[in-house]
Write a protein that holds these residues in place. Structure first.
Motif, short mmCIF file in Angstrom:
data_model
loop_
_atom_site.label_atom_id
_atom_site.label_comp_id
_atom_site.label_asym_id
_atom_site.label_seq_id
_atom_site.Cartn_x
_atom_site.Cartn_y
_atom_site.Cartn_z
N GLY A 107 -8.82 16.09 2.71
CA GLY A 107 -9.43 14.79 2.96
C GLY A 107 -8.53 13.62 2.67
N LEU A 108 -7.47 13.81 1.89
CA LEU A 108 -6.54 12.74 1.57
C LEU A 108 -5.11 13.25 1.68
CD1 LEU A 108 -8.24 11.14 -1.58
CD2 LEU A 108 -8.05 10.09 0.69
N VAL A 109 -4.25 12.47 2.33
CA VAL A 109 -2.83 12.81 2.46
C VAL A 109 -2.01 11.53 2.34
CG1 VAL A 109 -3.22 14.85 3.89
CG2 VAL A 109 -2.90 12.62 4.98
N LEU A 110 -0.71 11.69 2.18
CA LEU A 110 0.22 10.57 2.22
C LEU A 110 1.06 10.68 3.47
CD1 LEU A 110 1.41 10.57 -1.50
CD2 LEU A 110 0.03 8.79 -0.42
N ASP A 111 1.22 9.56 4.19
CA ASP A 111 2.07 9.60 5.38
C ASP A 111 3.54 9.47 4.97
OD1 ASP A 111 2.61 6.93 4.89
OD2 ASP A 111 1.40 6.17 6.55
N LYS A 112 4.43 9.42 5.94
CA LYS A 112 5.87 9.40 5.65
C LYS A 112 6.29 8.13 4.91
CE LYS A 112 6.96 7.63 10.29
NZ LYS A 112 7.32 6.28 9.88
N ASP A 113 5.48 7.08 4.99
CA ASP A 113 5.79 5.83 4.29
C ASP A 113 5.15 5.75 2.91
OD1 ASP A 113 7.29 4.78 6.43
OD2 ASP A 113 5.44 4.18 7.46
N ALA A 147 -10.61 2.28 6.30
CA ALA A 147 -11.39 1.85 5.13
C ALA A 147 -10.52 1.85 3.87
CB ALA A 147 -12.61 2.74 4.95
N LEU A 148 -9.69 2.87 3.74
CA LEU A 148 -8.77 2.94 2.60
C LEU A 148 -7.82 1.75 2.58
CD1 LEU A 148 -7.80 6.73 2.54
CD2 LEU A 148 -8.85 5.47 0.65
N HIS A 149 -7.24 1.46 3.74
CA HIS A 149 -6.27 0.38 3.82
C HIS A 149 -6.93 -0.98 3.58
CE1 HIS A 149 -3.26 3.00 6.33
NE2 HIS A 149 -3.48 3.45 5.12
N LYS A 205 1.86 5.91 2.36
CA LYS A 205 0.55 5.26 2.42
C LYS A 205 -0.55 6.32 2.48
CE LYS A 205 2.03 0.91 4.52
NZ LYS A 205 1.76 -0.08 5.59
N LEU A 206 -1.65 6.04 1.80
CA LEU A 206 -2.75 6.98 1.71
C LEU A 206 -3.51 7.02 3.02
CD1 LEU A 206 -3.85 8.83 -0.54
CD2 LEU A 206 -5.50 7.03 -1.10
N GLN A 207 -3.80 8.24 3.48
CA GLN A 207 -4.50 8.43 4.75
C GLN A 207 -5.72 9.32 4.53
OE1 GLN A 207 -3.09 7.19 7.86
NE2 GLN A 207 -1.72 6.11 6.45
N GLY A 237 0.79 -1.22 0.00
CA GLY A 237 0.00 0.00 0.00
C GLY A 237 0.82 1.27 0.00
N ARG A 238 2.10 1.18 -0.39
CA ARG A 238 2.96 2.35 -0.44
C ARG A 238 2.99 2.91 -1.87
NH1 ARG A 238 8.07 -0.66 2.08
NH2 ARG A 238 7.40 -1.98 0.34
N LEU A 239 2.92 4.21 -1.96
CA LEU A 239 2.85 4.86 -3.27
C LEU A 239 4.12 4.62 -4.08
CD1 LEU A 239 1.19 6.88 -5.09
CD2 LEU A 239 2.67 8.66 -4.13
N ILE A 240 3.94 4.27 -5.35
CA ILE A 240 5.05 4.16 -6.29
C ILE A 240 5.05 5.34 -7.25
CG2 ILE A 240 5.97 2.82 -8.23
CD1 ILE A 240 5.10 0.30 -6.83
N SER A 241 3.88 5.70 -7.75
CA SER A 241 3.81 6.79 -8.72
C SER A 241 2.40 7.36 -8.73
CB SER A 241 4.18 6.27 -10.13
OG SER A 241 4.09 7.30 -11.09
N MET A 242 2.28 8.62 -9.15
CA MET A 242 0.97 9.23 -9.35
C MET A 242 1.08 10.31 -10.41
SD MET A 242 0.46 11.48 -5.86
CE MET A 242 1.80 12.42 -5.12
N ASN A 243 -0.06 10.67 -10.98
CA ASN A 243 -0.05 11.68 -12.03
C ASN A 243 -0.24 13.08 -11.43
OD1 ASN A 243 -2.77 11.69 -11.43
ND2 ASN A 243 -3.46 11.45 -13.55
#
Length: 382
Positions: free
Chosen positions: A220-226, A239-241, A228-230, A202-208
């Motif tokens: 409403g949506l953030v990325l943590d230090k790892d 629910a996201l996880h 992962k979408l929060q 569940g760790r981000l690799i890439s996004m547009n």
């Protein structure tokens, strides 16, 4: 031939293979060969059947000139370039091997470029051949007739050729992979919705770009230090996880499903984000690289921007005024607001709407909007 011990030769071979994996690896290889052969410069270059030259990597010094001077003014006049073009990969070429070396010395490229640049002598090997082009590694130096490359140096280059060829193959594959990655990224950036790719954890690799913009606004949506979408609450985050974890275990199923979606409310009070997750293929099970396993589409219903007027005009053969009206209606604006925005009467826009129905083969405004979204949804402005 340079007096090389077996140990030194192995060091050079290791240098070639290690450098091939670096972003500027061929510069490092050229640096190594400049020292070994006392070159003025070395280069990895491509030459086509018209003798047009493209230089990929260069190390050394062009006295009084630039690479642009050569590629734009002299490459198609090069006697050595023509002589080397038909040689098979692995065959060594030294300028003294020219049947008529005097022709080379009299040539414009020699007199105006190589000699003033102190690079009149050439040692070259073709690393790969295409249907109408070659990939070559060249070395040049000056110093008069006594400094010409020798047959012994040619034999050393022949010994090193298999390693240079392999380094070139690695470079080609890495360059192709990078070009493919950039192409996919550019394609994702063209989408009017967010696209995020995650690994099995569940760790981000890439996004547009759209996703970057949404995440950056922290609505409403953030990325943590790892990575992962929060969500803004622990419940949303859980629910996201759970959603992403469920997708991770779907090895064989591909495609989109409503079962893999959720809404995320926003602190700003704007309409919620829509999230749709989908699997990206079987898990390769490697611990040595990160594999994209989960795709996530992120839709913002309040994203600014309207469908391009020119797109609507070109797709449906509309006048500029009709294209403007259709693009504005598709973005959710009412007829009354359209009339106010365009500074015309509501009767005028209703007349234009009737024409739009005829040209788009629709009967209702809702059908027109649906058609516009379906046909031009990837051409959002803003």
């Amino acid at each position: 031939m340079p007096n090389l011990s077996q140990e030194r030769l192995l060091e050079i071979i290791e240098k070639i293979h290690a450098s091939a994996l670096l972003a500027d690896g061929w510069v490092a290889i050229a640096d190594c060969f400049n020292g070994l052969f006392h070159n003025q410069y070395s280069a990895l270059l491509e030459r086509d059947s018209q003798q047009r030259t493209k230089i990929y990597s260069f190390s050394g010094e062009l006295i009084g000139h630039s690479n642009t001077d050569y590629t734009s003014r002299y490459s198609q006049k090069s006697v050595t370039g023509r002589a080397c073009f038909n040689l098979p990969a692995g065959e060594i070429f030294i300028d003294l091997m020219l049947p008529d070396h005097s022709e080379y010395i009299k040539s414009e490229a020699y007199q105006d470029f190589f000699r003033p640049s102190q690079a009149e002598h050439l040692l070259q090997v073709n690393l790969a051949r295409g249907t109408d082009r070659i990939l070559s590694f060249i070395m040049r130096r000056g110093g008069g007739p006594a400094a010409a490359y020798t047959l012994e140096e040619g034999r050393l280059l022949k010994i090193l050729f298999p390693h240079l060829r392999q380094a070139a193959q690695v470079w080609q594959r890495l360059a192709s992979a990078k070009a493919l990655e950039e192409g996919f990224q550019n394609a994702m950036d063209a989408f009017p919705f967010g696209v995020l790719l995650f690994d099995a954890e569940g760790r981000l690799i890439s996004m547009n770009r759209v996703a970057e913009k949404i995440i950056r606004h922290n609505d409403g949506l953030v990325l943590d230090k790892d990575g992962k979408l929060q969500g803004r609450t622990p419940g949303v985050t859980s629910a996201l996880h759970r959603l992403l974890a469920r997708i991770t275990h779907m090895f064989d199923e591909m495609g989109l499903s409503a079962d893999h979606s959720m809404m995320v409310k926003r602190p700003s009070g704007k309409r919620p984000f829509s999230l749709l997750a989908f699997p990206l293929g079987k898990n390769l099970g490697s611990h040595w690289f990160r594999q994209p396993r989960i795709g996530l589409l992120l839709l913002d219903p309040d994203r600014s921007g309207e469908l391009s007027e020119s797109v609507m005009t070109n797709l449906f053969g509309l006048t500029p005024a009709e294209g403007r009206l259709m693009s504005t209606l598709v973005s959710g604006v009412s007829l009354k607001v359209c009339a106010e925005r365009f500074k015309v009467s509501e009767h005028t826009v209703r007349t234009q709407l009737k024409t739009l129905f005829q040209k788009t083969d629709t009967n209702r405004q809702s059908d027109l909007v649906r058609l516009g979204l379906a046909a031009g949804g990837f051409f959002l402005d803003g």
